[in-house]
Design a protein around this motif. Structure first.
Motif, short mmCIF file in Angstrom:
data_model
loop_
_atom_site.label_atom_id
_atom_site.label_comp_id
_atom_site.label_asym_id
_atom_site.label_seq_id
_atom_site.Cartn_x
_atom_site.Cartn_y
_atom_site.Cartn_z
N ILE A 235 1.05 -0.96 -0.46
CA ILE A 235 -0.11 -0.08 0.30
C ILE A 235 0.76 1.27 0.14
O ILE A 235 0.35 2.29 -0.93
CB ILE A 235 -1.16 -0.33 1.15
CG1 ILE A 235 -2.11 -1.11 1.57
CG2 ILE A 235 -1.40 1.15 1.49
CD1 ILE A 235 -2.65 -1.34 2.54
N VAL A 236 2.05 0.97 0.92
CA VAL A 236 3.17 2.84 1.00
C VAL A 236 3.49 2.86 -0.63
O VAL A 236 3.87 3.51 -0.67
CB VAL A 236 3.77 2.02 2.33
CG1 VAL A 236 5.25 3.22 2.09
CG2 VAL A 236 3.42 2.60 3.38
N ALA A 237 4.12 1.76 -1.65
CA ALA A 237 4.45 1.92 -2.94
C ALA A 237 3.88 2.22 -3.23
O ALA A 237 3.73 3.72 -4.40
CB ALA A 237 5.20 0.04 -2.71
N ASN A 238 2.54 2.10 -4.03
CA ASN A 238 1.81 1.88 -4.18
C ASN A 238 1.05 3.12 -4.51
O ASN A 238 1.23 4.00 -5.48
CB ASN A 238 0.92 1.27 -4.54
CG ASN A 238 0.55 -0.30 -5.33
OD1 ASN A 238 0.98 -0.07 -6.45
ND2 ASN A 238 1.50 -1.43 -4.45
N SER A 239 1.15 4.07 -2.67
CA SER A 239 0.79 5.00 -2.73
C SER A 239 2.13 6.31 -2.86
O SER A 239 1.40 7.16 -3.36
CB SER A 239 0.16 5.38 -1.29
OG SER A 239 -0.48 4.72 -1.05
N ILE A 240 2.97 5.90 -3.15
CA ILE A 240 3.72 7.36 -3.02
C ILE A 240 4.63 6.82 -4.68
O ILE A 240 4.24 7.93 -5.70
CB ILE A 240 5.36 6.45 -2.74
CG1 ILE A 240 5.76 6.40 -1.30
CG2 ILE A 240 6.49 7.14 -4.02
CD1 ILE A 240 6.40 5.64 -0.75
N VAL A 241 4.04 5.60 -5.77
CA VAL A 241 3.99 6.39 -7.41
C VAL A 241 2.78 6.52 -7.49
O VAL A 241 2.97 7.16 -8.37
CB VAL A 241 3.83 4.55 -7.65
CG1 VAL A 241 3.75 4.88 -8.71
CG2 VAL A 241 5.47 3.98 -7.16
N SER A 242 1.46 6.77 -7.03
CA SER A 242 0.29 7.28 -7.49
C SER A 242 1.13 8.90 -7.53
O SER A 242 0.40 9.85 -8.39
CB SER A 242 -0.82 6.83 -6.00
OG SER A 242 -0.96 4.99 -6.66
N ALA A 243 1.66 9.32 -6.46
CA ALA A 243 1.80 10.43 -5.98
C ALA A 243 3.21 11.00 -7.22
O ALA A 243 2.50 12.33 -7.41
CB ALA A 243 2.27 11.12 -4.31
N VAL A 244 3.79 10.01 -7.30
CA VAL A 244 4.95 9.91 -8.45
C VAL A 244 4.26 10.88 -9.62
O VAL A 244 4.26 11.84 -10.23
CB VAL A 244 5.87 9.25 -8.65
CG1 VAL A 244 7.05 9.84 -9.21
CG2 VAL A 244 6.55 9.06 -7.13
N GLN A 245 3.18 10.17 -10.41
CA GLN A 245 2.31 10.38 -11.58
C GLN A 245 1.29 11.18 -11.32
O GLN A 245 1.26 11.59 -12.29
CB GLN A 245 1.53 9.21 -11.45
CG GLN A 245 2.35 7.42 -11.96
CD GLN A 245 1.84 6.49 -12.07
OE1 GLN A 245 0.98 6.19 -11.18
NE2 GLN A 245 2.61 5.69 -12.20
N GLY A 246 1.11 11.90 -10.22
CA GLY A 246 0.29 13.18 -10.14
C GLY A 246 -0.89 12.69 -9.76
O GLY A 246 -1.26 13.82 -9.83
N ASN A 247 -1.23 11.27 -9.18
CA ASN A 247 -2.06 11.45 -9.06
C ASN A 247 -3.14 12.30 -8.00
O ASN A 247 -1.82 12.45 -6.92
CB ASN A 247 -3.08 10.40 -8.47
CG ASN A 247 -2.45 9.34 -10.33
OD1 ASN A 247 -3.73 9.14 -11.25
ND2 ASN A 247 -2.14 8.82 -10.01
N TYR A 248 -4.05 12.66 -7.01
CA TYR A 248 -4.31 13.43 -5.78
C TYR A 248 -5.86 12.96 -5.25
O TYR A 248 -7.07 12.17 -5.89
CB TYR A 248 -4.48 15.14 -6.10
CG TYR A 248 -5.20 15.28 -5.15
CD1 TYR A 248 -3.81 15.54 -4.19
CD2 TYR A 248 -6.51 16.31 -4.50
CE1 TYR A 248 -3.95 16.55 -2.93
CE2 TYR A 248 -6.19 16.91 -3.34
CZ TYR A 248 -5.13 16.95 -2.64
OH TYR A 248 -5.29 17.78 -1.90
N GLY A 249 -5.67 12.69 -4.28
CA GLY A 249 -7.29 12.61 -3.67
C GLY A 249 -7.17 11.03 -3.20
O GLY A 249 -6.52 10.21 -2.90
N ASP A 250 -8.77 10.70 -3.24
CA ASP A 250 -8.68 9.27 -3.36
C ASP A 250 -8.47 8.29 -4.03
O ASP A 250 -9.79 7.60 -4.79
CB ASP A 250 -10.21 9.29 -2.38
CG ASP A 250 -10.27 7.84 -1.74
OD1 ASP A 250 -10.02 7.02 -1.22
OD2 ASP A 250 -11.52 7.30 -1.83
#
Length: 320
Positions: A235-250
């Motif tokens: 969950i942590v690694a995927n959250s970090i990658v999501s942020a790197v890709q420019g996703n936001y919020g839920d």
């Protein structure tokens, strides 16, 4: 004195030759260090990888080279049937890139045996710099906060590394916001950074951006792990990658987080750097856990400290 165009973290490792880069908190923490690994390799440094492990290492084919310390290679297998072996899949992924590495897997034990393992690795590889990586922010909880998250593994690794005596030791935290689920107050996280700033223990921040080689490598690694460890994605690694890709919020990259509310945000892809020795001096229960041999003894030391706290710092929301 430093300057605006310099970064204290990179200044601290500029003269380093042999670096031990270790995941502090178990599981996938070493994945959060892979961008650092790539940058260090590109800088011509020798890098040794290690991870405080949640894998049942004694039930793998990895070689135990020191008590509670296993050399994990890409050809190793998990005989337990759990399909939980992040260290092996890291070796396999980097091997596919032409980097044939081993990762030291550290069994989930207390501070003293973990320190002995670190000393073994340090001696074997002539280590001059230790960098611990925490995927999350609970490594910066000093002990008197209302919510500590899950600090056992992080603090065990940090205390063990501190006790090796290696002079140049750094803690990196990435994933601002992911530990909210575990009860961590990020108001207190920022408050603790302010305290470390006053004492010279804060080494600044730097960011993973989408077009960076190091960030792309992390994205590819996490996606590979998602496929080979389906159902046990980080969950942590995927959250970090999501942020790197420019996703936001839920935003959800894996089914594991469905049904919960996430706060993916740009601060998640930032590394916060600290002088590890100065962080340890702020851990209020260090004396109670520094001699622990097992996680059970660690938990008893932490519990003893917590029972005698007269006042905790309550959870607070960031007032913005």
């Amino acid at each position: 004195m430093t300057h605006l165009d310099k970064n204290p973290f990179f200044d601290r490792i500029k003269e380093s030759k042999n670096v031990l880069l270790a995941g502090a908190g178990g599981g996938f923490d070493i994945y959060s260090g892979i961008p650092i690994y790539q940058n260090l390799i590109n800088s011509g440094k020798n890098v040794v990888l290690a991870n405080y492990s949640f894998t049942l290492l004694e039930e793998t084919t990895s070689e135990e080279v020191f008590p509670n310390c296993y050399k994990v290679r890409m050809g190793d297998s998990d005989k337990s049937g759990r399909n939980y072996f992040p260290e092996k899949y890291l070796c396999s992924f980097l091997g596919s890139k032409g980097a044939y590495i081993t990762v030291y897997g550290l069994s989930r034990v207390g501070v003293q045996p973990t320190r002995d393992t670190y000393n073994y690795i340090i001696k074997e590889h002539d280590i001059d710099t230790v960098i611990l990586v925490d995927g999350g922010t609970d490594s910066l909880m000093f002990g008197d906060e209302e919510g500590l998250g899950t600090p056992q593994e992080d603090i065990c690794s940090m205390a063990a590394a501190h006790r090796t005596g290696v002079k140049n030791q750094i803690l990196l935290s990435i994933g601002f916001g992911v530990d909210h689920y575990h009860g961590v107050s990020h108001y207190r996280f920022l408050e603790n950074i302010s305290e470390l700033t006053r004492e010279g223990g804060y080494l600044g921040v730097f960011h993973l951006l989408p077009d960076m080689e190091e960030a792309i490598l992390l994205e590819e690694l996490v996606e590979y792990a998602n496929i080979v460890m389906r159902g046990r994605e980080s969950i942590v690694a995927n959250s970090i990658v999501s942020a790197v890709q420019g996703n936001y919020g839920d935003f959800h990259r894996t089914k594991r987080t469905k049904g919960s509310e996430l706060w993916i945000n740009p601060l998640m892809s930032m590394y916060w750097a600290f002088d590890l020795h100065k962080v340890i001096r702020k851990i209020k229960y260090y004396d109670e856990i520094k001699a622990s041999k097992t996680i059970g003894e660690f938990n008893m030391g932490l519990s003893s400290y917590r029972q005698n706290i007269k006042k905790t710092r309550e959870k607070k929301n960031i007032p913005i």
